[in-house]
Design a protein around this motif. Structure first.
Motif, mmCIF file in Angstrom:
data_model
loop_
_atom_site.group_PDB
_atom_site.id
_atom_site.type_symbol
_atom_site.label_atom_id
_atom_site.label_comp_id
_atom_site.label_asym_id
_atom_site.label_seq_id
_atom_site.Cartn_x
_atom_site.Cartn_y
_atom_site.Cartn_z
ATOM 1 N N LEU A 1 9.435 19.063 11.206
ATOM 2 C CA LEU A 1 9.875 19.495 9.875
ATOM 3 C C LEU A 1 10.276 20.960 9.981
ATOM 4 N N ASN A 2 11.581 21.228 9.878
ATOM 5 C CA ASN A 2 12.074 22.586 10.113
ATOM 6 C C ASN A 2 12.510 23.321 8.859
ATOM 7 N N ALA A 3 12.742 22.604 7.766
ATOM 8 C CA ALA A 3 13.222 23.255 6.542
ATOM 9 C C ALA A 3 12.468 22.716 5.336
ATOM 10 N N ALA A 4 12.326 23.562 4.323
ATOM 11 C CA ALA A 4 11.623 23.163 3.101
ATOM 12 C C ALA A 4 12.281 21.919 2.500
ATOM 13 N N GLY A 5 11.454 20.958 2.094
ATOM 14 C CA GLY A 5 11.950 19.727 1.498
ATOM 15 C C GLY A 5 12.047 18.557 2.468
ATOM 16 N N GLU A 6 12.046 18.835 3.778
ATOM 17 C CA GLU A 6 12.102 17.744 4.756
ATOM 18 C C GLU A 6 10.807 16.942 4.704
ATOM 19 N N ARG A 7 10.919 15.618 4.957
ATOM 20 C CA ARG A 7 9.771 14.710 4.843
ATOM 21 C C ARG A 7 9.592 13.924 6.135
ATOM 22 N N PHE A 8 8.346 13.590 6.430
ATOM 23 C CA PHE A 8 8.033 12.775 7.603
ATOM 24 C C PHE A 8 6.995 11.737 7.202
ATOM 25 N N LEU A 9 7.285 10.461 7.515
ATOM 26 C CA LEU A 9 6.367 9.378 7.191
ATOM 27 C C LEU A 9 5.235 9.371 8.216
ATOM 28 N N ALA A 10 4.044 9.791 7.780
ATOM 29 C CA ALA A 10 2.909 9.927 8.699
ATOM 30 C C ALA A 10 2.158 8.620 8.887
ATOM 31 N N ALA A 11 2.020 7.835 7.799
ATOM 32 C CA ALA A 11 1.309 6.549 7.888
ATOM 33 C C ALA A 11 1.890 5.602 6.847
ATOM 34 N N ARG A 12 2.303 4.426 7.290
ATOM 35 C CA ARG A 12 2.924 3.448 6.395
ATOM 36 C C ARG A 12 1.849 2.575 5.739
ATOM 37 N N GLY A 13 2.053 2.248 4.476
ATOM 38 C CA GLY A 13 1.129 1.381 3.756
ATOM 39 C C GLY A 13 1.232 -0.061 4.218
ATOM 40 N N GLY B 1 0.828 -1.215 0.000
ATOM 41 C CA GLY B 1 0.000 0.000 0.000
ATOM 42 C C GLY B 1 0.854 1.253 0.000
ATOM 43 N N GLY B 2 0.313 2.332 -0.511
ATOM 44 C CA GLY B 2 1.026 3.610 -0.529
ATOM 45 C C GLY B 2 1.182 4.198 0.867
ATOM 46 N N ASP B 3 2.150 5.102 1.018
ATOM 47 C CA ASP B 3 2.417 5.760 2.301
ATOM 48 C C ASP B 3 1.869 7.187 2.279
ATOM 49 N N VAL B 4 1.607 7.728 3.467
ATOM 50 C CA VAL B 4 1.244 9.141 3.607
ATOM 51 C C VAL B 4 2.454 9.883 4.150
ATOM 52 N N TRP B 5 2.866 10.934 3.433
ATOM 53 C CA TRP B 5 4.045 11.719 3.811
ATOM 54 C C TRP B 5 3.653 13.162 4.087
ATOM 55 N N GLY C 1 1.027 0.887 -4.145
ATOM 56 C CA GLY C 1 -0.035 1.900 -4.195
ATOM 57 C C GLY C 1 0.558 3.302 -4.259
ATOM 58 N N LYS C 2 -0.222 4.257 -4.719
ATOM 59 C CA LYS C 2 0.250 5.637 -4.874
ATOM 60 C C LYS C 2 0.404 6.300 -3.506
ATOM 61 N N ASP C 3 1.567 6.933 -3.308
ATOM 62 C CA ASP C 3 1.792 7.674 -2.055
ATOM 63 C C ASP C 3 0.931 8.935 -2.032
ATOM 64 N N CYS C 4 0.623 9.387 -0.817
ATOM 65 C CA CYS C 4 -0.117 10.643 -0.625
ATOM 66 C C CYS C 4 0.815 11.628 0.068
ATOM 67 N N GLU C 5 1.041 12.789 -0.554
ATOM 68 C CA GLU C 5 1.919 13.809 0.030
ATOM 69 C C GLU C 5 1.089 15.000 0.503
ATOM 70 N N VAL C 6 1.306 15.394 1.741
ATOM 71 C CA VAL C 6 0.612 16.545 2.320
ATOM 72 C C VAL C 6 1.645 17.642 2.538
ATOM 73 N N HIS C 7 1.489 18.774 1.859
ATOM 74 C CA HIS C 7 2.437 19.880 2.006
ATOM 75 C C HIS C 7 2.091 20.688 3.262
#
Length: 354
Positions: free
Chosen positions: A98-110, A31-35, A74-80
């Motif tokens: 997340l302190n700087a533009a471009g940093e990512r955090f895995l919110a929910a794993r598929g 399944g896709g991940d939510v980032w 599955g397709k990942d979901c990215e939340v800006h």
């Protein structure tokens, strides 16, 4: 608190895995991940307006088939999200930031796809409710009681246009402005809504305001030289007492805030008797421990702030504004140089030990 939003609760769910293919040992797609992805010029308000349901679900993994024994993910979901975000779980504990533009955090794993290990049945994706907590990132945070002149100061030193009036609470939401220098250097300044006595205990929504001080590099306390009185029911406080009370509120909220480099701007020097009040204040600031008796014992701070510079100013006449801008830059440059020196020493030490 106006239209400004500095926390938002979201529901996130990773995509379910795809079905396996038992006869041929095929594996379903994961399944896709939510980032969460930090992006400039994004606000929590824009997220809420664009996604009113505040639900983010990733795509389901593809089933295994004769044509494709290994199903696609599955397709990942990215939340800006805006930089400066802390991610908190259901229990209120911080699980990421997340302190700087471009940093990512895995919110929910598929979820995993169906395979021999799962008897070819797919797994559901991770699901949880998370709180996004915004703390403004700025070089300098303006701290003071209401009507000290913080908004007027911000309008003088930057191109920001905060609301300014002669009543106590004009700033009801944090305001950001940039000091622009002749050599194109830029310094980001945050004007925080005025604190009141008891802010550490969340009076006047104190925690909403104090948390934004945490990520500023420097503190700039702004104090009215003539003193402060919130209302007829509260006690009048002199400029010195105001400084001590502000110190106490910062100390009780989070003691580490007092370790930040600090400057003091003494405002409204255009008022009558300002010079006499300034002379008295400077004597008190030279040995603040000798004058702690002026406040009740419970209102006196354990530690006093040592200011790098004390600058008398008037936002009405413009007196001291250029000097203040120069002091802010000098203090930030010195701090940056000190950090670079420590970094170089640590690198050298690592090289020597290796």
């Amino acid at each position: 608190y106006g239209n400004f939003i500095d926390d938002l609760r979201l529901y996130v769910r990773g995509g379910a895995g795809g079905m396996g293919y038992p006869r041929l040992g095929g594996e379903g797609g994961r399944g896709g991940d939510v980032w969460f992805v930090a992006q400039e010029r994004t606000t929590l308000k824009s997220i809420r307006e664009r996604y009113p349901r505040k639900r983010f679900v990733a795509g389901t993994g593809a089933n295994s088939s004769i044509k494709a024994l290994k199903g696609e993910k599955g397709k990942d979901c990215e939340v800006h999200v805006p930089p400066g975000i802390s991610v908190l779980g259901d229990d209120g504990k911080q699980i990421g930031e997340l302190n700087a533009a471009g940093e990512r955090f895995l919110a929910a794993r598929g979820g995993l796809g169906g395979s021999l290990a799962t008897n070819f049945l797919p797994c559901k994706g991770q699901r949880r409710t998370l709180l996004l907590d915004l703390k403004l990132i700025a070089d300098v945070g303006l701290v003071g009681f209401p009507n000290a002149g913080k908004s007027s100061l911000l309008s003088k030193i930057s191109h920001a246009k905060p609301e300014i009036a002669d009543y106590a609470f004009t700033t009801i939401q944090p305001e950001l402005g940039k000091i622009m220098y002749a050599d194109y250097k830029q310094i980001l300044v945050a004007d925080l809504p005025g604190l009141i006595e008891g802010a550490h205990a969340n009076k006047g929504r104190g925690h909403k305001f104090l948390k934004h001080v945490e990520r500023t590099k420097h503190l700039l306390l702004v104090v009215d030289i003539s003193g402060f009185q919130l209302s007829k029911k509260t006690r009048f406080r002199t400029a010195f007492e105001t400084i001590l009370l502000l110190t106490k509120e910062l100390e009780l909220y989070k003691e580490e805030l007092l370790t930040k480099p600090a400057l003091l701007a003494i405002n409204k020097m255009d008022l009558p008797c300002a010079k006499d009040n300034l002379n008295e204040l400077m004597k008190q600031l030279q040995n603040p421990q000798d004058f702690l008796h002026l406040l009740q014992e419970e209102a006196s701070p354990e530690n006093t702030i040592k200011f790098r510079d004390i600058i008398p100013i008037s936002t009405y006449t413009g007196e001291g504004i250029e000097e203040l801008k120069a002091c802010v830059r000098k203090s930030l440059d010195e701090e940056a140089e000190q950090e670079n020196e420590e970094y170089r020493k640590n690198k050298l030490l690592l090289l020597q030990t290796s």
